[in-house]
Design a protein around this motif. Sequence first.
Motif, short mmCIF file in Angstrom:
data_model
loop_
_atom_site.label_atom_id
_atom_site.label_comp_id
_atom_site.label_asym_id
_atom_site.label_seq_id
_atom_site.Cartn_x
_atom_site.Cartn_y
_atom_site.Cartn_z
N SER A 1 84.22 -52.47 -36.20
CA SER A 1 83.48 -52.41 -35.69
C SER A 1 82.65 -50.94 -34.71
O SER A 1 82.95 -49.94 -35.67
CB SER A 1 85.23 -52.26 -34.62
N LEU A 2 81.95 -50.80 -34.60
CA LEU A 2 80.52 -49.41 -34.39
C LEU A 2 81.83 -48.69 -33.04
O LEU A 2 81.76 -47.02 -33.37
CB LEU A 2 79.16 -49.95 -33.61
N PRO A 3 82.41 -49.06 -32.58
CA PRO A 3 82.91 -48.02 -30.93
C PRO A 3 84.17 -47.44 -31.74
O PRO A 3 84.22 -46.48 -32.03
CB PRO A 3 83.49 -49.18 -29.82
N LEU A 4 84.34 -48.33 -32.85
CA LEU A 4 85.78 -46.92 -33.54
C LEU A 4 84.79 -46.02 -34.43
O LEU A 4 85.72 -44.66 -33.99
CB LEU A 4 86.91 -48.35 -34.64
N TRP A 5 83.84 -46.46 -35.19
CA TRP A 5 82.81 -45.75 -35.62
C TRP A 5 82.90 -43.98 -34.46
O TRP A 5 82.34 -43.32 -35.46
CB TRP A 5 82.35 -46.35 -36.54
N ALA A 6 82.50 -44.32 -33.80
CA ALA A 6 82.29 -43.70 -32.80
C ALA A 6 83.47 -42.52 -32.62
O ALA A 6 82.69 -41.62 -32.29
CB ALA A 6 81.77 -43.80 -30.75
N ILE A 7 84.81 -43.30 -32.26
CA ILE A 7 85.90 -42.17 -32.45
C ILE A 7 86.08 -41.39 -33.27
O ILE A 7 86.32 -40.65 -33.62
CB ILE A 7 86.60 -43.40 -32.11
N VAL A 8 85.58 -42.20 -34.68
CA VAL A 8 85.22 -41.45 -35.99
C VAL A 8 84.81 -40.42 -35.93
O VAL A 8 84.95 -39.78 -36.06
CB VAL A 8 85.47 -42.39 -37.33
N ALA B 1 79.84 -35.83 -30.37
CA ALA B 1 79.32 -35.88 -28.87
C ALA B 1 78.42 -36.63 -28.43
O ALA B 1 79.01 -37.40 -27.32
CB ALA B 1 79.58 -34.70 -27.75
N ILE B 2 77.41 -36.44 -29.20
CA ILE B 2 76.46 -37.58 -28.98
C ILE B 2 76.41 -38.95 -29.05
O ILE B 2 75.88 -39.98 -28.38
CB ILE B 2 74.65 -36.29 -29.38
N PHE B 3 76.66 -38.28 -30.66
CA PHE B 3 78.07 -39.99 -31.08
C PHE B 3 78.38 -40.71 -30.10
O PHE B 3 77.74 -42.09 -30.01
CB PHE B 3 77.40 -39.71 -32.90
N PHE B 4 79.18 -40.11 -29.80
CA PHE B 4 80.26 -41.15 -29.15
C PHE B 4 80.10 -41.31 -28.18
O PHE B 4 79.76 -42.72 -27.55
CB PHE B 4 81.88 -40.00 -28.46
N ILE B 5 78.58 -40.38 -27.15
CA ILE B 5 78.52 -41.58 -25.64
C ILE B 5 77.33 -42.24 -25.95
O ILE B 5 76.86 -43.71 -25.39
CB ILE B 5 77.54 -39.84 -25.16
N LEU B 6 76.60 -42.18 -27.41
CA LEU B 6 75.88 -43.49 -27.64
C LEU B 6 76.20 -45.05 -27.65
O LEU B 6 75.92 -45.62 -27.80
CB LEU B 6 74.69 -43.27 -28.61
N PHE B 7 77.84 -44.99 -28.94
CA PHE B 7 77.96 -46.72 -28.97
C PHE B 7 79.33 -46.55 -28.73
O PHE B 7 79.89 -47.25 -29.46
CB PHE B 7 77.47 -45.30 -30.87
N THR C 1 85.94 -47.03 -17.08
CA THR C 1 86.80 -46.29 -18.61
C THR C 1 85.59 -46.11 -19.34
O THR C 1 85.97 -44.96 -19.85
CB THR C 1 87.73 -47.92 -19.45
N ILE C 2 85.07 -46.37 -19.54
CA ILE C 2 83.34 -46.14 -20.45
C ILE C 2 83.43 -44.78 -20.00
O ILE C 2 82.47 -43.76 -20.89
CB ILE C 2 82.79 -47.13 -21.06
N SER C 3 82.66 -44.77 -18.58
CA SER C 3 81.91 -43.82 -18.03
C SER C 3 83.20 -42.19 -18.21
O SER C 3 82.54 -41.09 -18.51
CB SER C 3 82.18 -44.07 -16.67
N VAL C 4 84.40 -42.47 -17.73
CA VAL C 4 85.37 -41.87 -18.04
C VAL C 4 85.60 -41.06 -19.16
O VAL C 4 85.01 -39.81 -19.35
CB VAL C 4 86.54 -41.74 -17.28
N ARG C 5 85.60 -42.00 -20.44
CA ARG C 5 85.82 -41.64 -21.38
C ARG C 5 84.62 -40.47 -22.34
O ARG C 5 84.80 -40.05 -22.74
CB ARG C 5 86.46 -42.93 -22.51
N ARG C 6 82.86 -41.24 -21.76
CA ARG C 6 81.93 -40.51 -22.31
C ARG C 6 82.09 -38.97 -21.01
O ARG C 6 82.25 -37.98 -21.82
CB ARG C 6 81.18 -41.22 -22.31
N MET D 1 76.06 -48.35 -16.44
CA MET D 1 75.90 -48.91 -17.71
C MET D 1 75.07 -49.92 -17.64
O MET D 1 74.73 -50.27 -16.60
CB MET D 1 77.46 -48.95 -17.14
N ASN D 2 74.86 -50.47 -18.68
CA ASN D 2 74.20 -52.64 -18.64
C ASN D 2 75.59 -53.18 -18.16
O ASN D 2 76.46 -52.64 -17.52
CB ASN D 2 73.89 -52.64 -20.04
N ASP D 3 74.79 -54.40 -18.07
CA ASP D 3 75.26 -55.38 -17.16
C ASP D 3 76.17 -55.65 -17.79
O ASP D 3 77.20 -56.15 -17.38
CB ASP D 3 74.54 -56.72 -17.38
N GLU D 4 76.56 -55.81 -19.28
CA GLU D 4 77.57 -56.11 -19.68
C GLU D 4 78.56 -55.02 -19.87
O GLU D 4 79.81 -55.33 -19.64
CB GLU D 4 77.34 -56.11 -21.38
N GLU D 5 78.56 -54.32 -19.55
CA GLU D 5 79.40 -52.61 -19.34
C GLU D 5 79.93 -53.74 -18.08
O GLU D 5 81.22 -53.27 -17.86
CB GLU D 5 79.28 -51.74 -19.88
#
Length: 495
Positions: free
Chosen positions: A288-295, A471-477, A360-365, A10-14
Motif C-alpha cells: 500500500s503506497l498510502p501506508l508508505w507515505a505515512i512511514v 512532508a512532500i512525500f506524504f502530500i504526493l502519495f 479527509t485527505i485535504s485536512v491530513r495534507r 482533488m482528483n475525481d476519484e478522491e
Amino acid sequence: MRSLLRGPAMNDEEENSDSTPLLPSARQAEAAPVCCSARYNLSILAFFGFFVLYSLRVNLSVALVDMVDSNTTLTDNRTSKECAEHSAPIKVHHNHTGKKYQWDAETQGWILGSFFYGYIITQIPGGYIASRIGGKLLLGIGVLGTAVLTLFTPMATDLGVVALIVLRALEGLGEGVTFPAMHAMWSSWAPPLERSKLLTISYAGAQLGTVISLPLSGIICYYMNWTYVFYLFGVIGIVWFILWMWIVSDTPETHKTISHYEKEYIVSSLKNQLSSQKVVPWLSILKSLPLWAIVVAHFSYNWTFYTLLTLLPTYMKEILRFNVQENGILSALPYFGCWLCMILCGQAADYLRVKWNFSTISVRRIFSLVGMVGPAVFLVAAGFIGCDYSLAVVFLTISTTLGGFASSGFSINHLDIAPSYAGILLGITNTFATIPGMTGPIIAKSLTPDNTIREWQTVFCIAAAINVFGAIFFILFAKGEVQNWALSDHHGHRN
C-alpha cells in the motif's frame, strides 16, 4: 456553503470517495453528547497514560546531566566556550547525595539511545496482538512494566553502564506496544468525524508529560538527587495502571456504563469501515503506497522530534550554558507549545471536516505540511542566531509547537485508510519512525565533536531537510479513504 467549500482540489476519484464524511444512515443520528461520555473519558485517561509514558521516557535526559561526574565532562571538553554563562549562581544543593559516574559523551549517547532498541522490537507485534485481544490489557501492561523497571534504574546504574542500557532497552520493550494498542482501541471507539479530537487529546498527554517531567526532574535533581526522579515517576505509573484497568473497556459493546445512545452512535458510524475478515492481509498492507507515505512522514518527523527530545537538555547546558534546574524548565517550553497546538489542531481539523466539508485527505495534507515544514524553518533559524539564547529558545519553541499540527495529519492517517488494522499499521510506521531515536543522538554526538555552534547548525539542517522531504512525500502519495484491502468485501463506504 458546505457543498462549495471542499478544501484543496482533488482528483475525481478522491472527491467521489472521500468528500462525504459519514454514511447516510449515520448522518441521521446526531452525535452523542461529549460531556461525561465514555469515549471522551477514554481519551482523558489515555491522555494521562501517555503523560506517564513520556515522563518515564524523558526523565533520564535531565537526570543524566546530574548523574555524570563534572570532571568527566571537563575531560571531554564538551561545554562550549562560544557563549557566555547565562545561569544564575548555583546554590548549594539541599541533599546532593546522588552518585556520579565516569561516562563520556559516547557512553551517554548509547544510554539515551538504548531505550529505542527495545522499543522498535514490539511495535508490529504490539499492533497485531492488540488487533486480536484488544488494546486495554496490552497498553496497561506496557505502562506497568515500564514503571516497575524505572523503579530499578538506580540499582541498575550501580551495577554498571551495561546493566543500565539493558534496563532501558527492556523499558522500550514495554512502551513499544502502547501506541499500536491505543490506535487499535480507537478503531472501535472513535467516530470518523471525531478522530482528530479524540486522538489528539489522548496523545497530547505525551507532550504534557515532557513539559512537566523535564522541569520537575531538574528540580528534583537540584534539591534532592537524581534517584528520586525514577522513584516518583515509577510510582505514578503504577497508580495509573490500576485506574486504567478499573475504568476502561476495549470496545463500546463491552463498556459497563456507556449510554445506549452513545454506543449506537459509535457503532453505527463505524459499521461500514471495519473488516470482519480474520486473516490480516499482510501483502496488501505492505504494497500500500498510502501506508508508505505515512512511514516516510513518520520517520522524517521523528528524526527532528527525537533529536530534540533526547539532546535538548544537553544543548541547553553545553551551548546555551544553563544549570540543571533552569535547563529542565527551558527544555520543557517547546513541548508545552506542542501540547497546546495538538489540542487546538484536533478541534480545528474536525471543525474543517464537519462545518466546511473539507475532505479527509485535504485536512491530513494541510496539517502535515504545516506540522513538518514549519518546524524545519524555525529549527534552522535557531541554529543561526549565535549566542542569543532568548531567541534560540523562542525559535526552538515555535519549531516544536508547529510540530503539533502533524498530530492531525499523518499521525492519525492510519485510521483513515484502514481502521480495522490501525494498530498494525501504526506498529509498522512506528518501527521505521523509531530508527531516528536509535541513531539520532549518536549521529548528533558524532557531528558535534567540538560542540560548536557551527556543528549544531549541521545537526539542525539535516533534521530540517529530512522533515521537508517527508512532508512532500506524504502530500504526493497519501490517501484519506478506507482502502479496498481493509474492507472484508472490498466494497463499502470510504471516509
